[in-house]
Design an enzyme around this catalytic site. Structure first.
Site, mmCIF file in Angstrom:
data_model
loop_
_atom_site.group_PDB
_atom_site.id
_atom_site.type_symbol
_atom_site.label_atom_id
_atom_site.label_comp_id
_atom_site.label_asym_id
_atom_site.label_seq_id
_atom_site.Cartn_x
_atom_site.Cartn_y
_atom_site.Cartn_z
ATOM 1 N N PRO A 110 -6.261 8.140 14.829
ATOM 2 C CA PRO A 110 -5.173 8.710 14.919
ATOM 3 C C PRO A 110 -4.431 8.119 15.757
ATOM 4 O O PRO A 110 -4.784 7.061 17.186
ATOM 5 C CB PRO A 110 -5.593 10.387 15.983
ATOM 6 C CG PRO A 110 -6.115 9.843 16.543
ATOM 7 C CD PRO A 110 -7.688 8.815 15.609
ATOM 8 N N GLU A 158 -0.333 1.576 -6.423
ATOM 9 C CA GLU A 158 0.940 0.584 -5.112
ATOM 10 C C GLU A 158 0.886 -0.722 -5.086
ATOM 11 O O GLU A 158 1.747 -1.423 -4.727
ATOM 12 C CB GLU A 158 -0.141 0.618 -3.930
ATOM 13 C CG GLU A 158 -0.688 2.351 -3.797
ATOM 14 C CD GLU A 158 1.832 3.274 -3.202
ATOM 15 O OE1 GLU A 158 2.181 2.050 -2.907
ATOM 16 O OE2 GLU A 158 2.103 4.196 -3.281
ATOM 17 N N GLU A 215 4.260 -2.529 -5.319
ATOM 18 C CA GLU A 215 5.173 -2.892 -4.203
ATOM 19 C C GLU A 215 5.671 -4.561 -4.983
ATOM 20 O O GLU A 215 6.731 -5.095 -3.782
ATOM 21 C CB GLU A 215 4.328 -3.080 -2.574
ATOM 22 C CG GLU A 215 5.237 -0.913 -3.001
ATOM 23 C CD GLU A 215 4.112 -0.745 -1.588
ATOM 24 O OE1 GLU A 215 4.180 -1.680 -0.690
ATOM 25 O OE2 GLU A 215 4.538 -0.057 -0.743
ATOM 26 N N GLU A 251 10.726 -6.778 0.321
ATOM 27 C CA GLU A 251 10.560 -8.430 -0.026
ATOM 28 C C GLU A 251 9.231 -8.260 0.215
ATOM 29 O O GLU A 251 8.863 -7.440 0.666
ATOM 30 C CB GLU A 251 11.383 -8.906 1.231
ATOM 31 C CG GLU A 251 12.153 -10.528 1.465
ATOM 32 C CD GLU A 251 12.569 -10.927 3.004
ATOM 33 O OE1 GLU A 251 12.063 -12.151 2.544
ATOM 34 O OE2 GLU A 251 13.166 -11.290 3.046
ATOM 35 N N GLY A 294 1.032 -0.909 -0.009
ATOM 36 C CA GLY A 294 -0.169 -0.272 0.178
ATOM 37 C C GLY A 294 1.129 0.596 0.281
ATOM 38 O O GLY A 294 2.021 1.281 0.448
#
Lengths: 256, 256
Positions: free
Chosen positions: A82, A61, A65, A114, A45
């Site tokens: 938060p 994403e 990745e 990885e 992500g």
DNA sequence: TCAAAAGTGTTGGCTGTACACCCATGG
DNA sequence: CCATGGGTGTACAGCCAACACTTTTGA
């Protein structure tokens, strides 16, 4: 530098990709190359680009990745507590899906040192308020399937070797798993996942169900229910090993 | 001015609050005091504050714009298509719930020029790709209940008087409605909404179901199913009008 | 001929749905 | 006494879960 009149939280997407490997339910994780949580495993992500839809951000994403593309997701929800990201207020929109691990060619790229599939059983549990719970540990590679009807109880001892995930990703995975189980109960919804390769036998599909639902299913009931849904149709026969050959099926609307 | 190394979309929350009034399914809307969509009706909502959880933002915005507090929501999902907000890339996390309209004291505040319940039937439909669809228009205040079993077909003519909502709020409401219907099918989940006042008769609850589900239910089946769930218990009897008095019920875990 | 997986039907319980009449009250 | 909504039971259909044996193949 970008300036705004009012403060803005950052927005990320996170992707939970489930699969099955060796009768284990596994998730696709990346090892973080950068802080925070450098060196720890996390969901693929990252940040949403300007004027990029959430779905596109998710696909991008994931591709960056892990090298995966052409994956169709379902939205899970937004996570915005938060403190969930040490860099500051960050809202993550999570997506999830299930794919066939064998057909996925992984390539770590971008911020990922990885990429690998990890059995859910190897992930440290989230602390659910109170004491630290025992991590799940299976006695064998063979999952809970055929274990009697109820999922196996995790052993009590806090065996080391369980993996702590970055951020609140363990929680996101838990919710995704619940959602996946929910969808699988209805064959129509289940068909929107790539549970099996394009051509498959009943037993193969059933095994996926058993691993995800974490309990064994009856062969005859499974077959009957699936055929009744009219979502799959027979293809051509296969053979394999020292067994009777099994009928191959495919999804009805399938292109290939 | 706030500065960030990378651009960030804005993040908002939007709240879909359903209720029932005069046998209509209604939504709570605010008339926008400011651009964009100034003067148009929209869902209550607004920007998320720094280090504010999504739930809190939701509660705060609702309170600021409508005066409502102590409302419990469920998350619907995130909406982030570029172009959904003319001010620029904005991601909205939507929440929804159902409350008893009669117990809600509304007060327009903040950026809201007005607050009001609007029957869903009065809202212009979203254009679902292609031609502009006919807005739904009911012949009477009485909803579809008792109409035969299937929802009433909207009349074909584009009757004026339908309201166009700001942003993609019509779409959000549609999804929230689907989700609400889904939840109502399971009494356990339904109990997390304030469908009725703390003490209620079976018929009152049933009427809410009928309005939301848009079809009539069988009195005996409804009663049986609800009692079987053991979620409600009898309270004390009521009477009203020229009728036989009805048994009052309350939710089992209820405080008051 | 054996081991291993494929394939095949029936039954009982539960759940959902359809359906009609009498009851208690206020006016 | 009547109009109005409150309250009640049963019968059928569909769905789900339990259950065991025969078939086909390769080794």
């Amino acid at each position: 530098m970008y300036r705004y009149e009012y403060p803005r939280p950052a927005v990320t997407v996170d992707v939970v990709i489930f699969s099955m490997r060796a009768d284990d339910l596994v998730v696709l994780l990346v090892k973080r190359k950068l802080a925070p949580y450098k060196g720890q495993w996390a969901l693929p992500g990252g940040f949403v680009n300007p004027n990029e839809s959430l779905d596109r951000a998710c696909a991008r994403e994931l591709e960056e990745e892990t090298g995966l593309s052409n994956v169709r997701f379902q939205q899970l929800g937004a996570f915005g507590d938060p403190g969930r990201d040490p860099r500051g207020h960050t809202i993550s929109v999570a997506f999830f899906t299930f794919i066939v691990a064998e057909s996925a060619i992984l390539r770590a790229g971008d911020d990922a040192a990885e990429v690998a599939w990890h059995p859910l059983a190897n992930l440290a549990k989230e602390l659910p308020t109170g004491t630290h719970p025992a991590p799940v540990r299976r006695t064998k590679a063979r999952a809970v399937v055929g274990k009697g009807g109820k999922p196996a109880r995790p052993s009590r001892a806090t065996k080391k070797g369980t993996i702590d995930l970055a951020f609140d990703h363990r929680r996101i995975i838990d919710m995704a798993q619940m959602c996946l189980v929910e969808r699988l109960r209805d064959p129509t919804r289940a068909a929107s996942f790539d549970l099996v390769p394009s051509h498959f036998t009943m037993s193969e599909l059933q095994r996926v169900y058993e691993v995800v639902l974490q309990h064994p299913l009856d062969k005859r009931n499974f077959r009957a229910k699936l055929l009744a849904a009219h979502l799959i149709e027979p293809a051509s026969a296969s053979r394999r090993g020292p067994h009777r050959p099994a009928q191959l099926y495919r999804w009805k609307g399938a292109a290939r």
